[in-house]
Enzyme design. Structure first.
Site, PDB file in Angstrom:
ATOM      1  N   HIS A  57      37.757  34.327  48.814  1.00 35.87           N
ATOM      2  CA  HIS A  57      36.964  35.556  48.666  1.00 35.87           C
ATOM      3  C   HIS A  57      35.510  35.241  48.361  1.00 35.87           C
ATOM      4  O   HIS A  57      35.170  34.129  47.955  1.00 35.87           O
ATOM      5  CB  HIS A  57      37.561  36.461  47.577  1.00 35.87           C
ATOM      6  CG  HIS A  57      37.539  35.901  46.179  1.00 35.87           C
ATOM      7  ND1 HIS A  57      38.569  35.155  45.645  1.00 35.87           N
ATOM      8  CD2 HIS A  57      36.607  35.976  45.189  1.00 35.87           C
ATOM      9  CE1 HIS A  57      38.285  34.822  44.392  1.00 35.87           C
ATOM     10  NE2 HIS A  57      37.089  35.298  44.089  1.00 35.87           N
TER      11      HIS A  57
ATOM     12  N   HIS B 129      29.932  34.179  43.268  1.00 36.82           N
ATOM     13  CA  HIS B 129      30.743  32.989  43.515  1.00 36.82           C
ATOM     14  C   HIS B 129      31.508  33.087  44.830  1.00 36.82           C
ATOM     15  O   HIS B 129      31.665  34.168  45.396  1.00 36.82           O
ATOM     16  CB  HIS B 129      31.716  32.697  42.359  1.00 36.82           C
ATOM     17  CG  HIS B 129      32.766  33.747  42.103  1.00 36.82           C
ATOM     18  ND1 HIS B 129      32.637  34.731  41.140  1.00 36.82           N
ATOM     19  CD2 HIS B 129      33.987  33.964  42.664  1.00 36.82           C
ATOM     20  CE1 HIS B 129      33.724  35.482  41.117  1.00 36.82           C
ATOM     21  NE2 HIS B 129      34.564  35.037  42.047  1.00 36.82           N
TER      22      HIS B 129
ATOM     23  N   GLU C 209      35.122  40.556  46.395  1.00 38.74           N
ATOM     24  CA  GLU C 209      35.172  40.883  44.969  1.00 38.74           C
ATOM     25  C   GLU C 209      33.825  41.465  44.569  1.00 38.74           C
ATOM     26  O   GLU C 209      32.770  40.925  44.937  1.00 38.74           O
ATOM     27  CB  GLU C 209      35.469  39.614  44.157  1.00 38.74           C
ATOM     28  CG  GLU C 209      35.513  39.854  42.652  1.00 38.74           C
ATOM     29  CD  GLU C 209      35.766  38.561  41.858  1.00 38.74           C
ATOM     30  OE1 GLU C 209      36.182  37.535  42.458  1.00 38.74           O
ATOM     31  OE2 GLU C 209      35.531  38.586  40.634  1.00 38.74           O
TER      32      GLU C 209
END
Ligand SMILES: CC[C@@H](C(=O)O)C(=O)SCCNC(=O)CCNC(=O)[C@H](O)C(C)(C)COP(=O)(O)OP(=O)(O)OC[C@H]1O[C@@H](n2cnc3c(N)ncnc32)[C@H](O)[C@@H]1OP(=O)(O)O
Ligand code: CO
Length: 138
Positions: A80, A7, A129
């Site tokens: 992110h 994502h 992440e």
């Protein structure tokens, strides 16, 4: 070592307003229900697109890890990128062995699998992440 892009995290001062924008701009956008993740200090809403997800995140209070980002970027913005890995502990060891700053211990993220973050200053300015794949693969 890195798997799929899971994502793109987008910080927003208002998930309700951002979700409405996605619905208006992309008529068929699959905007999910928002939910709180107190352990991560954020409220979350996923927008599904064919090859990945946009993760809208809104701070839950002044202690939220995105509070500082929104102070600098009051309208919100790209926050992110999240990549999948097959084994979160092997991935953490990989980054640490290369001198990257892993921000805390792995913890359960919005997809129910362990995640950690790598400092943006060690990743060319991109907060990164790392997430254990929900499918047990990468
Ligand atoms: C929904 C749950 C979960 C999931 O399952 O997907 C999530 O995604 S939760 C997402 C929110 N959680 C986090 O971001 C946790 C990790 N983040 C942190 O620990 C901190 O935010 C941080 C990255 C260490 C930044 O700390 P902060 O105190 O906010 O900022 P500073 O001002 O000290 O920042 C230092 C330096 O880094 C730059 N910075 C900060 N954030 C970003 C960013 N998102 N992308 C790029 N650069 C960033 C900041 O501008 C500072 O740079 P200088 O001004 O040059 O010093
Ligand atoms: Co995320």
């Amino acid at each position: 070592m890195l798997g799929r892009l899971n994502h793109v995290g987008v910080a927003t001062p208002s998930i309700a307003q951002s979700a409405e924008r996605y619905r208006l701009l992309f008529g068929d956008a699959a905007v999910g229900e928002a939910f709180d993740l107190p352990a991560q200090g954020v409220r979350v809403c996923f927008v599904d697109v064919p090859n990945t997800q946009v993760e809208l995140i809104e701070p839950l209070g002044a202690d939220s890890p995105i509070h500082g980002f929104l102070a600098k970027n009051p309208a919100g913005g790209q926050h992110h990128l999240c990549y999948e890995v097959p084994d979160i502990h092997a991935a953490k060891a990989w980054f640490e062995a290369r001198g990257m700053r892993v921000l805390g211990e792995p913890r359960i993220g919005a997809h129910g699998t362990p995640i950690f973050f790598v400092h943006p200053k060690d990743m060319g300015g991109v907060l990164t992440e790392i997430m254990e794949s929900p499918r047990g693969e990468h």
